[in-house]
Scaffold this motif. Structure first.
Motif, PDB file in Angstrom:
ATOM      1  N   SER A   1      16.858  63.172  18.088  1.00 17.62           N
ATOM      2  CA  SER A   1      15.767  62.532  18.804  1.00 17.62           C
ATOM      3  C   SER A   1      14.481  62.714  18.009  1.00 17.62           C
ATOM      4  O   SER A   1      14.102  63.837  17.694  1.00 17.62           O
ATOM      5  CB  SER A   1      15.626  63.166  20.191  1.00 17.62           C
ATOM      6  N   LEU A   2      13.826  61.600  17.690  1.00 15.12           N
ATOM      7  CA  LEU A   2      12.593  61.621  16.903  1.00 15.12           C
ATOM      8  C   LEU A   2      11.450  61.171  17.803  1.00 15.12           C
ATOM      9  O   LEU A   2      11.427  60.028  18.275  1.00 15.12           O
ATOM     10  CB  LEU A   2      12.708  60.686  15.697  1.00 15.12           C
ATOM     11  N   GLY A   3      10.497  62.059  18.047  1.00 15.54           N
ATOM     12  CA  GLY A   3       9.394  61.769  18.954  1.00 15.54           C
ATOM     13  C   GLY A   3       8.409  60.768  18.391  1.00 15.54           C
ATOM     14  O   GLY A   3       8.328  60.532  17.181  1.00 15.54           O
ATOM     15  N   ALA A   4       7.618  60.186  19.274  1.00 14.06           N
ATOM     16  CA  ALA A   4       6.629  59.167  18.925  1.00 14.06           C
ATOM     17  C   ALA A   4       5.726  59.633  17.791  1.00 14.06           C
ATOM     18  O   ALA A   4       5.314  60.794  17.733  1.00 14.06           O
ATOM     19  CB  ALA A   4       5.783  58.831  20.148  1.00 14.06           C
ATOM     20  N   ASN A   5       5.451  58.719  16.879  1.00 17.72           N
ATOM     21  CA  ASN A   5       4.523  58.940  15.765  1.00 17.72           C
ATOM     22  C   ASN A   5       4.959  60.011  14.774  1.00 17.72           C
ATOM     23  O   ASN A   5       4.151  60.470  13.970  1.00 17.72           O
ATOM     24  CB  ASN A   5       3.114  59.252  16.286  1.00 17.72           C
ATOM     25  N   ALA A   6       6.212  60.412  14.800  1.00 15.67           N
ATOM     26  CA  ALA A   6       6.707  61.352  13.784  1.00 15.67           C
ATOM     27  C   ALA A   6       6.800  60.618  12.449  1.00 15.67           C
ATOM     28  O   ALA A   6       7.045  59.412  12.399  1.00 15.67           O
ATOM     29  CB  ALA A   6       8.069  61.900  14.182  1.00 15.67           C
ATOM     30  N   THR A   7       6.592  61.366  11.372  1.00 18.79           N
ATOM     31  CA  THR A   7       6.766  60.837  10.019  1.00 18.79           C
ATOM     32  C   THR A   7       7.939  61.564   9.388  1.00 18.79           C
ATOM     33  O   THR A   7       7.970  62.797   9.373  1.00 18.79           O
ATOM     34  CB  THR A   7       5.495  61.047   9.177  1.00 18.79           C
ATOM     35  N   ILE A   8       8.891  60.786   8.875  1.00 19.74           N
ATOM     36  CA  ILE A   8      10.094  61.337   8.279  1.00 19.74           C
ATOM     37  C   ILE A   8      10.038  61.050   6.782  1.00 19.74           C
ATOM     38  O   ILE A   8      10.209  59.907   6.348  1.00 19.74           O
ATOM     39  CB  ILE A   8      11.366  60.714   8.907  1.00 19.74           C
ATOM     40  N   VAL A   9       9.759  62.083   5.992  1.00 22.25           N
ATOM     41  CA  VAL A   9       9.676  61.925   4.544  1.00 22.25           C
ATOM     42  C   VAL A   9      11.096  61.797   3.993  1.00 22.25           C
ATOM     43  O   VAL A   9      12.011  62.501   4.421  1.00 22.25           O
ATOM     44  CB  VAL A   9       8.917  63.106   3.912  1.00 22.25           C
ATOM     45  N   CYS A  10      11.289  60.893   3.059  1.00 16.80           N
ATOM     46  CA  CYS A  10      12.628  60.571   2.576  1.00 16.80           C
ATOM     47  C   CYS A  10      13.300  61.745   1.851  1.00 16.80           C
ATOM     48  O   CYS A  10      12.652  62.698   1.439  1.00 16.80           O
ATOM     49  CB  CYS A  10      12.583  59.357   1.662  1.00 16.80           C
ATOM     50  N   GLY A  11      14.634  61.645   1.765  1.00 19.21           N
ATOM     51  CA  GLY A  11      15.411  62.630   1.044  1.00 19.21           C
ATOM     52  C   GLY A  11      15.865  63.798   1.884  1.00 19.21           C
ATOM     53  O   GLY A  11      16.294  64.818   1.345  1.00 19.21           O
ATOM     54  N   ILE A  12      15.793  63.661   3.205  1.00 16.48           N
ATOM     55  CA  ILE A  12      16.167  64.771   4.081  1.00 16.48           C
ATOM     56  C   ILE A  12      17.287  64.357   5.024  1.00 16.48           C
ATOM     57  O   ILE A  12      17.619  63.181   5.151  1.00 16.48           O
ATOM     58  CB  ILE A  12      14.968  65.293   4.896  1.00 16.48           C
ATOM     59  N   LYS A  13      17.824  65.357   5.710  1.00 11.60           N
ATOM     60  CA  LYS A  13      18.824  65.128   6.748  1.00 11.60           C
ATOM     61  C   LYS A  13      18.319  65.778   8.032  1.00 11.60           C
ATOM     62  O   LYS A  13      17.919  66.938   8.030  1.00 11.60           O
ATOM     63  CB  LYS A  13      20.156  65.750   6.354  1.00 11.60           C
ATOM     64  N   ILE A  14      18.372  65.004   9.104  1.00  9.78           N
ATOM     65  CA  ILE A  14      18.050  65.529  10.429  1.00  9.78           C
ATOM     66  C   ILE A  14      19.386  65.727  11.136  1.00  9.78           C
ATOM     67  O   ILE A  14      20.138  64.774  11.334  1.00  9.78           O
ATOM     68  CB  ILE A  14      17.126  64.579  11.196  1.00  9.78           C
ATOM     69  N   GLY A  15      19.701  66.975  11.466  1.00 13.60           N
ATOM     70  CA  GLY A  15      21.011  67.351  11.968  1.00 13.60           C
ATOM     71  C   GLY A  15      21.318  66.850  13.367  1.00 13.60           C
ATOM     72  O   GLY A  15      20.434  66.391  14.104  1.00 13.60           O
ATOM     73  N   GLU A  16      22.593  66.982  13.729  1.00 14.92           N
ATOM     74  CA  GLU A  16      23.060  66.555  15.042  1.00 14.92           C
ATOM     75  C   GLU A  16      22.247  67.204  16.159  1.00 14.92           C
ATOM     76  O   GLU A  16      21.977  68.407  16.128  1.00 14.92           O
ATOM     77  CB  GLU A  16      24.526  66.936  15.229  1.00 14.92           C
ATOM     78  N   TYR A  17      21.846  66.392  17.100  1.00 12.13           N
ATOM     79  CA  TYR A  17      21.138  66.807  18.318  1.00 12.13           C
ATOM     80  C   TYR A  17      19.843  67.570  18.048  1.00 12.13           C
ATOM     81  O   TYR A  17      19.311  68.221  18.945  1.00 12.13           O
ATOM     82  CB  TYR A  17      22.067  67.567  19.264  1.00 12.13           C
ATOM     83  N   ALA A  18      19.324  67.465  16.840  1.00 11.37           N
ATOM     84  CA  ALA A  18      18.011  68.039  16.548  1.00 11.37           C
ATOM     85  C   ALA A  18      16.951  67.198  17.248  1.00 11.37           C
ATOM     86  O   ALA A  18      17.157  66.017  17.545  1.00 11.37           O
ATOM     87  CB  ALA A  18      17.755  68.053  15.040  1.00 11.37           C
ATOM     88  N   MET A  19      15.801  67.829  17.523  1.00  7.08           N
ATOM     89  CA  MET A  19      14.669  67.116  18.113  1.00  7.08           C
ATOM     90  C   MET A  19      13.436  67.326  17.244  1.00  7.08           C
ATOM     91  O   MET A  19      13.126  68.447  16.864  1.00  7.08           O
ATOM     92  CB  MET A  19      14.372  67.620  19.520  1.00  7.08           C
ATOM     93  N   VAL A  20      12.774  66.216  16.955  1.00  4.13           N
ATOM     94  CA  VAL A  20      11.523  66.237  16.210  1.00  4.13           C
ATOM     95  C   VAL A  20      10.426  65.898  17.209  1.00  4.13           C
ATOM     96  O   VAL A  20      10.437  64.817  17.804  1.00  4.13           O
ATOM     97  CB  VAL A  20      11.554  65.215  15.052  1.00  4.13           C
ATOM     98  N   ALA A  21       9.491  66.817  17.411  1.00  6.07           N
ATOM     99  CA  ALA A  21       8.424  66.609  18.389  1.00  6.07           C
ATOM    100  C   ALA A  21       7.494  65.483  17.955  1.00  6.07           C
ATOM    101  O   ALA A  21       7.322  65.208  16.757  1.00  6.07           O
ATOM    102  CB  ALA A  21       7.632  67.901  18.578  1.00  6.07           C
TER     103      ALA A  21
END
Length: 164
Positions: free
Chosen positions: A110-130
């Motif tokens: 789950s990626l929260g509103a206005n989050a910035t995801i810089v390339c080259g990464i992995k966001i794991g299963e069921y992780a939450m980004v505020a």
């Protein structure tokens, strides 16, 4: 519930895109060639999905998100409004050596509103980004990250509840 695909009249979907049953594509969205979107997804207003992107089943991509080449999104992922993905480690308008850098968002994240995801990464299963976080490195499964740069503050369960 109907399993029909719905594409709003104002949306533009390339002939080369594959869209799964039950998926809805809303107002002013653009889906480029060689995109694969799974079943029962919601592609909200003003979403741009670049060529070659893969999105799993049951995803919700909220308003004004741009998903660029190199991004792969698993099943049951929530992408909040105005999330920004990047795909170039050294962005320049004149870079003749430009290379796409892959980013992976695993199932249930789950990626929260206005989050910035810089390339080259992995966001794991069921992780939450505020909301508003800037993610610059991998996010382990079942963790909550916040801030700029994003840092782990808790372990969580599938529902996003903190665990000890």
């Amino acid at each position: 519930m109907s399993q029909d695909i719905y594409i709003d009249a104002s949306a533009h979907v390339s002939d080369g895109a594959k869209i799964g049953q039950g998926t809805k594509v809303w107002i002013n969205s653009q889906i480029r060639e060689n995109v694969s979107i799974g079943e029962n997804c919601i592609i909200s207003k003003d979403v741009y999905i670049d060529a070659g992107v893969s999105i799993g089943n049951g995803c919700k991509i909220q308003n004004s998100v741009s998903v660029y080449q190199g991004v792969t999104i698993g099943n049951d992922v929530f992408v909040g409004p105005n999330v920004s993905f990047t795909n170039d480690k050294v962005p320049r308008a004149f870079n003749s050596d430009w290379q796409i850098t892959e980013t992976i968002v695993e199932n249930g994240a789950s990626l929260g509103a206005n989050a910035t995801i810089v390339c080259g990464i992995k966001i794991g299963e069921y992780a939450m980004v505020a909301a508003g976080s800037v993610v610059t490195k991998d996010v382990p499964p079942y963790t909550l990250v916040v801030g700029n740069p994003a840092r782990i503050i808790a372990k969580i369960d599938k529902a996003g509840n903190k665990v000890s």
